[in-house]
Design a protein around this motif. Structure first.
Motif, PDB file in Angstrom:
ATOM      1  N   ASN A 159       2.212  -2.375   0.640  1.00  0.00           N
ATOM      2  CA  ASN A 159       2.307  -3.086  -0.649  1.00  0.00           C
ATOM      3  C   ASN A 159       3.749  -3.098  -1.135  1.00  0.00           C
ATOM      4  O   ASN A 159       4.034  -2.876  -2.308  1.00  0.00           O
ATOM      5  CB  ASN A 159       1.375  -2.493  -1.701  1.00  0.00           C
ATOM      6  N   ALA A 160       4.676  -3.320  -0.201  1.00  0.00           N
ATOM      7  CA  ALA A 160       6.113  -3.433  -0.450  1.00  0.00           C
ATOM      8  C   ALA A 160       6.761  -2.129  -0.920  1.00  0.00           C
ATOM      9  O   ALA A 160       7.877  -2.140  -1.414  1.00  0.00           O
ATOM     10  CB  ALA A 160       6.418  -4.566  -1.438  1.00  0.00           C
ATOM     11  N   PRO A 172      -6.707  -0.761  -5.118  1.00  0.00           N
ATOM     12  CA  PRO A 172      -6.771  -2.009  -4.363  1.00  0.00           C
ATOM     13  C   PRO A 172      -7.779  -1.904  -3.220  1.00  0.00           C
ATOM     14  O   PRO A 172      -7.958  -0.840  -2.626  1.00  0.00           O
ATOM     15  CB  PRO A 172      -5.351  -2.178  -3.821  1.00  0.00           C
ATOM     16  N   VAL A 173      -8.440  -2.996  -2.951  1.00  0.00           N
ATOM     17  CA  VAL A 173      -9.384  -3.048  -1.844  1.00  0.00           C
ATOM     18  C   VAL A 173      -8.618  -3.231  -0.533  1.00  0.00           C
ATOM     19  O   VAL A 173      -8.977  -2.674   0.488  1.00  0.00           O
ATOM     20  CB  VAL A 173     -10.385  -4.201  -2.060  1.00  0.00           C
ATOM     21  N   MET A 174      -7.546  -3.990  -0.589  1.00  0.00           N
ATOM     22  CA  MET A 174      -6.729  -4.264   0.587  1.00  0.00           C
ATOM     23  C   MET A 174      -5.275  -3.894   0.287  1.00  0.00           C
ATOM     24  O   MET A 174      -4.838  -3.958  -0.856  1.00  0.00           O
ATOM     25  CB  MET A 174      -6.795  -5.751   0.958  1.00  0.00           C
ATOM     26  N   ALA A 224      -7.849  -0.602   2.130  1.00  0.00           N
ATOM     27  CA  ALA A 224      -7.134   0.504   1.493  1.00  0.00           C
ATOM     28  C   ALA A 224      -7.922   1.810   1.562  1.00  0.00           C
ATOM     29  O   ALA A 224      -7.363   2.879   1.359  1.00  0.00           O
ATOM     30  CB  ALA A 224      -6.840   0.162   0.036  1.00  0.00           C
ATOM     31  N   SER A 225      -9.194   1.741   1.889  1.00  0.00           N
ATOM     32  CA  SER A 225     -10.050   2.918   1.818  1.00  0.00           C
ATOM     33  C   SER A 225      -9.970   3.828   3.044  1.00  0.00           C
ATOM     34  O   SER A 225     -10.575   4.895   3.048  1.00  0.00           O
ATOM     35  CB  SER A 225     -11.503   2.475   1.618  1.00  0.00           C
ATOM     36  N   VAL A 226      -9.228   3.411   4.069  1.00  0.00           N
ATOM     37  CA  VAL A 226      -9.133   4.229   5.285  1.00  0.00           C
ATOM     38  C   VAL A 226      -7.684   4.349   5.734  1.00  0.00           C
ATOM     39  O   VAL A 226      -6.843   3.527   5.377  1.00  0.00           O
ATOM     40  CB  VAL A 226      -9.975   3.632   6.442  1.00  0.00           C
TER      41      VAL A 226
END
Length: 110
Positions: A104-105, A19-21, A71-73
């Motif tokens: 993400n829950a 995921p990007v976010m 999501a990358s950091v």
């Protein structure tokens, strides 16, 4: 002539795209005494929540949505309890509880 072995073509399987976010949330519970506890939550130093928490700890608290983040950091989540109060005896104590952090829950116990 000798028979040649046939080699099957390679199988390609798509890899899941990360995921990007990611969504972040905190599960907060309260023990009220002369008012509810006030929480200030920051993510990477940016204030994303500043309010009373009125969800009883004994009832499991409440999910507070903090927003979506890259999501990358890695991210730093900070919870500040603004108005602690102790009345000097059992039952006269205002408390704020961080029960869980959700990404993400998915639970990430605090």
């Amino acid at each position: 002539p000798a028979a040649q072995a046939t080699v099957p073509p390679p199988v390609t399987v798509p890899l899941p795209v990360p995921p990007v976010m990611v969504s972040l949330a905190a599960v907060l519970g309260a023990q009220a005494y002369q008012g509810n506890p006030i929480a200030i939550i920051t993510v990477d130093g940016e204030e994303v929540f500043n309010a009373e928490v009125d969800a009883r700890q004994a009832d499991g608290g409440a999910v507070i949505q903090l927003g979506s983040f890259a999501a990358s950091v890695d991210h730093a989540v900070t919870v500040e309890f603004r108005n602690d109060l102790w009345g000097g005896h059992v039952g006269a104590d205002r408390n704020l509880y961080v029960r869980d952090i959700l990404m993400n829950a998915i639970q990430h116990r605090a």
